[in-house]
Design a protein around this motif. Structure first.
Motif, PDB file in Angstrom:
ATOM      1  N   THR A 321       0.873  -1.255   0.035  1.00  0.00           N
ATOM      2  CA  THR A 321      -0.079  -0.006  -0.201  1.00  0.00           C
ATOM      3  C   THR A 321       0.831   1.212  -0.053  1.00  0.00           C
ATOM      4  O   THR A 321       2.009   1.252   0.489  1.00  0.00           O
ATOM      5  CB  THR A 321      -1.046  -0.123   1.290  1.00  0.00           C
ATOM      6  N   VAL A 322       0.397   2.103  -0.647  1.00  0.00           N
ATOM      7  CA  VAL A 322       1.255   3.567  -0.596  1.00  0.00           C
ATOM      8  C   VAL A 322       0.722   4.321   0.574  1.00  0.00           C
ATOM      9  O   VAL A 322      -0.413   4.806   0.807  1.00  0.00           O
ATOM     10  CB  VAL A 322       0.866   4.419  -2.021  1.00  0.00           C
ATOM     11  N   ASP A 324      -0.131   7.432   3.042  1.00  0.00           N
ATOM     12  CA  ASP A 324      -0.659   8.808   2.707  1.00  0.00           C
ATOM     13  C   ASP A 324       0.398   9.862   2.828  1.00  0.00           C
ATOM     14  O   ASP A 324       1.440   9.689   3.645  1.00  0.00           O
ATOM     15  CB  ASP A 324      -1.911   9.234   3.614  1.00  0.00           C
TER      16      ASP A 324
END
Length: 324
Positions: A321-322, A324
């Protein structure tokens, strides 16, 4: 079959753009040329090297039979394969899209390469073909080299030195606008070296191309074949258009006087250097739209036969996941 004759025998156009009555095998066929259709021309693996990929020549292109005599004059330069011009222009865009997608895979795989060789007499259409066929290709994965008169440094080395230095590396498409064949063409016609020197070069060229194919480079060699009348038309068009004067070289008129000598030199090079490793493909090129389509299709089909693959990604990427 003459162009006039073929025009009187066209029927209903099929979905692939070929009329039912079009004779794809009647464009000046001789006993020394193989006409290739959709089926791949299987080329045997080179001993001790990587297997050579099949060369998939589009219908309408003449494949010069390795080891056989070849009559260049028997090939109809005005042939169009019975194709519809508007259809071919639309189909060209589809072939370009295929080339772009396959080039990305070739570049990512970084294991093999493709070399496109273009030869033609003056005004034969090398520049226009390269510009049209490779439109949209990522320049990071493609290098075009135009070979001019050798520099002093190049003349201080063997005749193949400057060409070998520009062959494509792994993952690349290399394009030769003129090539190592100049050393058995213009050198021969102009008498720049003794006959014994250029005669010996055919074997050296074949060895050079075999080395490349054994090292993982697939070679497509296109001879763009135009008529003397078509060359006259194109030269006159350049003279008539001020915006084309930069392309006109008065020396072309002098070279035109050696038309027959160049045709013989081309025919000999095609016959003596069409090999299982790198067969010569003769493209009827009086019609630019036909030339561009069949060459683009050949490049796309050959890349597809090479079947380049994206490298396997590290495990777990899909789960990342990237932040925030």
């Amino acid at each position: 079959m003459s162009k006039k004759h073929s025009k009187h025998h066209r029927g209903q156009k099929r979905d692939d753009g070929v009329t039912e009555s079009a004779d794809l095998h009647g464009l000046g066929r001789t006993s020394t040329a193989r006409w290739v259709g959709d089926a791949a021309q299987a080329v045997p693996a080179a001993p001790g090297g990587q297997p050579q990929m099949p060369v998939r020549a589009a219908p309408g292109i003449v494949t010069v039979e390795p080891g056989a005599r070849f009559d260049l004059g028997a090939v109809d330069t005005g042939a169009d394969g019975g194709l519809d011009k508007d259809w071919a222009k639309d189909a060209l865009a589809e072939e370009r899209a295929r080339i772009v997608a396959l080039q990305e895979r070739l570049y990512a795989e970084r294991a093999r390469s493709l070399l496109l060789v273009f030869q033609a007499i003056d005004t034969g259409g090398k520049d226009g073909t390269i510009r049209s066929v490779l439109k949209g290709v990522n320049p990071q994965g493609c290098a075009v080299t135009s070979f001019k008169v050798p520099t002093s440094d190049e003349r201080d080395h063997d005749f193949l030195w400057r060409y070998h230095a520009r062959t494509p590396g792994r993952g690349m498409i290399g394009v030769f606008n003129r090539s190592h064949y100049e050393d058995v063409l213009v050198v021969r016609v102009k008498g720049l070296v003794p006959d014994a020197v250029w005669q010996n070069r055919y074997g050296r060229i074949n060895d050079f191309e075999r080395l490349l194919t054994e090292s993982g480079t697939t070679i497509l060699k296109f001879f763009l074949h135009i008529s003397k009348a078509e060359q006259k038309k194109r030269l006159e068009a350049r003279i008539a258009d001020p915006e084309k004067h930069w392309k006109f070289d008065p020396a072309d008129l002098v070279e035109r006087k050696s038309w027959d000598a160049y045709q013989q030199a081309f025919a000999d090079a095609l016959a003596r250097c069409s090999t299982p490793d790198a067969p010569w493909l003769v493209v009827p090129a009086d019609h630019k739209w036909f030339r561009n389509y069949v060459i683009a299709r050949t490049v796309a089909d050959t890349l597809e036969a090479m079947d380049p693959r994206f490298p396997e990604a590290p495990k777990g990427i899909a789960e990342l996941t990237v932040p925030d």
